[in-house]
Design an enzyme around this catalytic site. Structure first.
Site: not given
Lengths: 167, 577
Positions: B278, B281, B298, B318, B357, B360, B365, B502
């Site tokens: 990150e 980037e 994240c 990102s 999650k 996710e 992908e 979190c």
């Protein structure tokens, strides 16, 4: 179709919600999902909130009305005169539950708390006509009378079809 | 200051305080079911009713402000009868399946039924019937168990500002549901699970993956690997009655080994890896004048939110996968190769504080050769259930260390569990990459704390880098507004969907102890302070990983394994709606 309604209201004005929904319902005869989504965006509330309001009030319908509306009186006098049996008979022969519309869109079955015709209890009305002092045996002939009437063309066919896909 | 009398005790209270808070200040507890601290009272459950002298009717203590000279009785016979009746009525309209319910032992309705001594069915009659909504991959909604307290509705609407669910219909037919009763997967829900944390019963719960995990553990052919999120180690002790904010990393590792995982790794390794990617980037975005500000990626709840609401801004997010997905990808490529295992035989389980999650981990992908990077996600609550059924008690457990090489981590990674932590960690590494020297002042006090939007700026070489932290998805609107108007001064914006980060995720232990967020966050800050290395680029295993396998950060292989893409879900949802 209903977009011109929005022109008469201020955007993000939450107090406009009920009149807006009423006007939309005047156009379609019910509240199509797409229209509810657009109303939500217009008044700046979540779709869930608008759906909640629309289902809270009896005046709003989420499904289109059938060509003929049958109302079964469930007021005290009719109840004593066994109107429940009329309701069951209607539900059986139309194969729908109270509040629903038949698949061919010919009949909508509704409950009413008192029609105000207790002297001829038990009463049902079909559209504007009253049928009093009837029994279960009269139901088939009443339905038959309206069976032949043509289906009212819905104004928003696509939305109607979507309505049937309920999770 | 106002003086009033509660149960014959003189109480001093501030003007505007509710009876509930005033009573609490002198140790009188009034039961509530619909009350949420800091939110507007709704007065839906009436359980907090009290007698106030001069008032005929009972008064809801959660909504009624104190007045000078008020005389309150919270424990009169009338109050007790009323509360008991309320509970009896709720219980009667609630499925009688406590023994096989996921919230058995941690259900507020059950607790009150016990406290008020409900021993018979006085009001047996018709009860509502609703189908369970299993449409989403993260959460289940069971309206039959709903007691209509409306906490979930208010959290979703007032705190998260999403409004995916609301009350529908009226009277006996009332239920909390999604628009058109279509299920969570076709609603605006981002599956953050904040509603689960406030639900008094099991009407809202995570979709369990326990079966998949136990099946994999029992399958001899599977090489089961587990990884633990940064926030888990500071919260899981709560389920074993340890004090808030206990750090149980060592015991957690032992416990995971004992239930049969072949390798126990740390998602903090993935977090360090995320930081390297990150930060790289960000540097390339700044130096090449690409889309700025850059959002962190994240938090899968946040990613789902922007996909659903502002797909036009997806270019700002990102492209880095979230830490546990990165770790999963590395496990099934680098590690599999190193150990000579077929990636298809590896079963990666992530222990996460999060319900999204799960969603996710199913994203197509996030896979390689039709092999998902992460095979199953367990929330902290599910993990504790797995521990308890395996006979694991935390108190006497010896401590152990994570396996190598994906178990090494720095203090920076531990911060991922709190709001503001990702930025702190990213800046430590970005500063080093740009200046060649290490950042002196590691702790950025400006972006710690519970405000909705926190900001800071830091000078790197000649560039003033502005960062912002969005603490809870409910505060994002202002940031979106700035970007769309082209007025955003920020370079990097961290977003976490849950307030506090979190550490307060939707998969965390459920209780309403005060200070829980602060204590948990402190545990992570202490972890960072006590780490030998506190900068992600100092993680030796990561440096080795780049040297042996990945090559350059943001390089070709890194892009293939560690980066992802996002989709416009707004259009998709519209079609389904």
């Amino acid at each position: 179709m209903h977009n011109e309604i929005f022109l008469r209201y201020n955007k993000n004005d939450k107090s406009a919600l009920i009149p807006l929904l009423q006007e939309v319902q005047d156009v379609y005869g019910y509240l199509p999902e797409d229209a509810i989504n657009e109303v939500a965006e217009f008044v700046g509330s979540s779709v869930a909130r608008i759906y909640g309001v629309a289902t809270f009030y009896n005046m709003f319908r989420m499904t289109p009305l059938g060509a003929n509306v049958i109302k079964v009186c469930r007021g005290t006098a009719c109840h004593v005169k066994n109107s429940a049996n009329l309701l069951f008979a209607l539900e059986d022969s139309l194969k729908i539950k109270a509040g629903q519309t038949t698949r061919d869109k010919k009949f909508t079955l509704e409950l009413v708390n008192c029609i105000g015709a207790c002297s001829i209890a038990p009463v049902i009305t079909v559209n504007e006509e009253y049928y009093g002092r009837i029994g279960v045996k009269d139901i088939p002939s009443i339905i038959k009378k309206y069976q032949g009437k043509p289906k009212v063309e819905s104004k928003d066919e696509a939305a109607n079809q979507k309505q049937e896909v309920v999770l | 200051m106002i003086e009033l009398t509660i149960n014959n005790i003189k109480v001093k209270a501030e003007n505007g305080m509710t009876i509930l808070d005033a009573a609490k200040s002198v140790g009188i507890s009034i039961p509530t079911l619909c009350h949420i601290k800091d939110l507007l009272p709704s007065g839906a459950c009436r359980l907090c009713s009290v007698d106030v002298e001069g008032s005929k009717a009972l008064i809801p203590a959660c909504a009624y402000p104190v007045a000078d000279g008020m005389v309150v009785d919270t424990n009169s016979a009338r109050v007790r009868t009323s509360r008991k009746t309320i509970i009896e009525l709720l219980v009667e309209n609630h499925p009688q399946d406590c023994l096989i319910c996921v919230r058995n032992g941690n259900c507020e309705l059950q607790t009150f039924a016990g406290i008020y001594g409900i021993r018979e069915h006085r009001f047996a009659g018709e009860s509502k019937k609703h189908a369970i909504d299993i449409s989403s991959s993260s959460m289940e909604r069971d309206p039959a168990k709903c007691i209509l307290c409306g906490r979930c509705v208010r959290v979703c609407e007032e705190i998260q500002k999403i409004g995916a669910i609301d009350f529908t219909n009226r009277g006996f037919q009332t239920s909390v549901t999604t628009p058109f009763n279509k299920g969570l997967s076709i609603s605006d829900c981002i599956l953050c699970g904040q509603c689960i944390l406030v639900c008094p019963t099991a009407a809202l719960r995570e979709k369990s993956s326990m079966k998949e995990v136990t099946n994999a553990l029992n399958n001899k052919k599977k090489y089961t690997i587990v990884q633990v999120a940064p926030a888990i180690r500071a919260t899981i002790g709560e389920e074993y009655n340890l004090p808030l904010g206990s750090n149980v990393t060592g015991q957690l590792v032992t416990a995971l080994r004992r239930i049969g995982f072949k390798k126990v790794f740390d998602t903090n390794f993935g977090a360090d890896l995320t930081i390297i990617e990150e930060a790289t980037e960000l540097i390339s975005r700044v130096s090449e004048n690409k889309t700025l500000p850059m959002f962190t990626s994240c938090c899968p709840g946040w990613v789902k939110y922007i996909e659903q609401t502002k797909p036009n801004l997806l270019g700002h997010v990102s492209s880095c996968k979230s830490p546990h997905e990165m770790e999963g990808a590395i496990l099934k490529s680098y590690y599999a190769k190193k150990m000579g295992i077929d990636p298809k035989d590896i079963f990666v389980v992530s222990i996460m504080p999060c319900t999204v999650k799960k969603f996710e981990s199913h994203r197509p992908e996030l896979s390689n050769n039709f092999n998902q990077d992460v095979d199953a996600v367990l929330t902290s609550r599910e993990l504790v259930r797995l521990f308890k059924v395996s006979g694991i008690e935390f108190g006497d457990l010896p401590e152990d260390k994570f396996d190598d090489p994906l178990g090494e981590s720095t203090g920076a990674a531990a911060l991922f569990g709190t709001s503001g932590g990702v930025i702190e960690a990213a800046l430590r590494t970005a500063y080093f990459k740009l200046t060649g020297s290490n950042l002196e002042n590691l702790e950025m006090k400006e972006i710690r704390g519970k405000e909705g939007i926190k900001e800071a700026s830091i000078k790197i070489n000649d560039l003033e880098v502005n960062v912002a932290v969005v603490n809870g998805i409910g505060h994002i609107a202002k940031i979106f507004d700035q970007i769309e108007k082209g007025e955003s001064k920020y370079h990097l914006i961290e977003v976490m969907a849950c307030p506090g980060g979190c550490i307060n995720g939707g998969g965390q232990p459920i209780h309403h102890k005060p200070e829980k967020i602060r204590k948990r966050i402190e545990a992570l800050y202490t972890l960072d302070e006590n780490s030998k290395t506190r900068r992600s680029h100092e993680n030796k295993s990561i440096n080795k990983l780049y040297k042996e396998f990945l090559g350059e950060p943001n390089g070709h292989l890194a892009h293939e394994l560690l980066h992802t893409e996002y989709y416009d879900r707004k259009e998709q949802l519209k079609k389904k709606k």
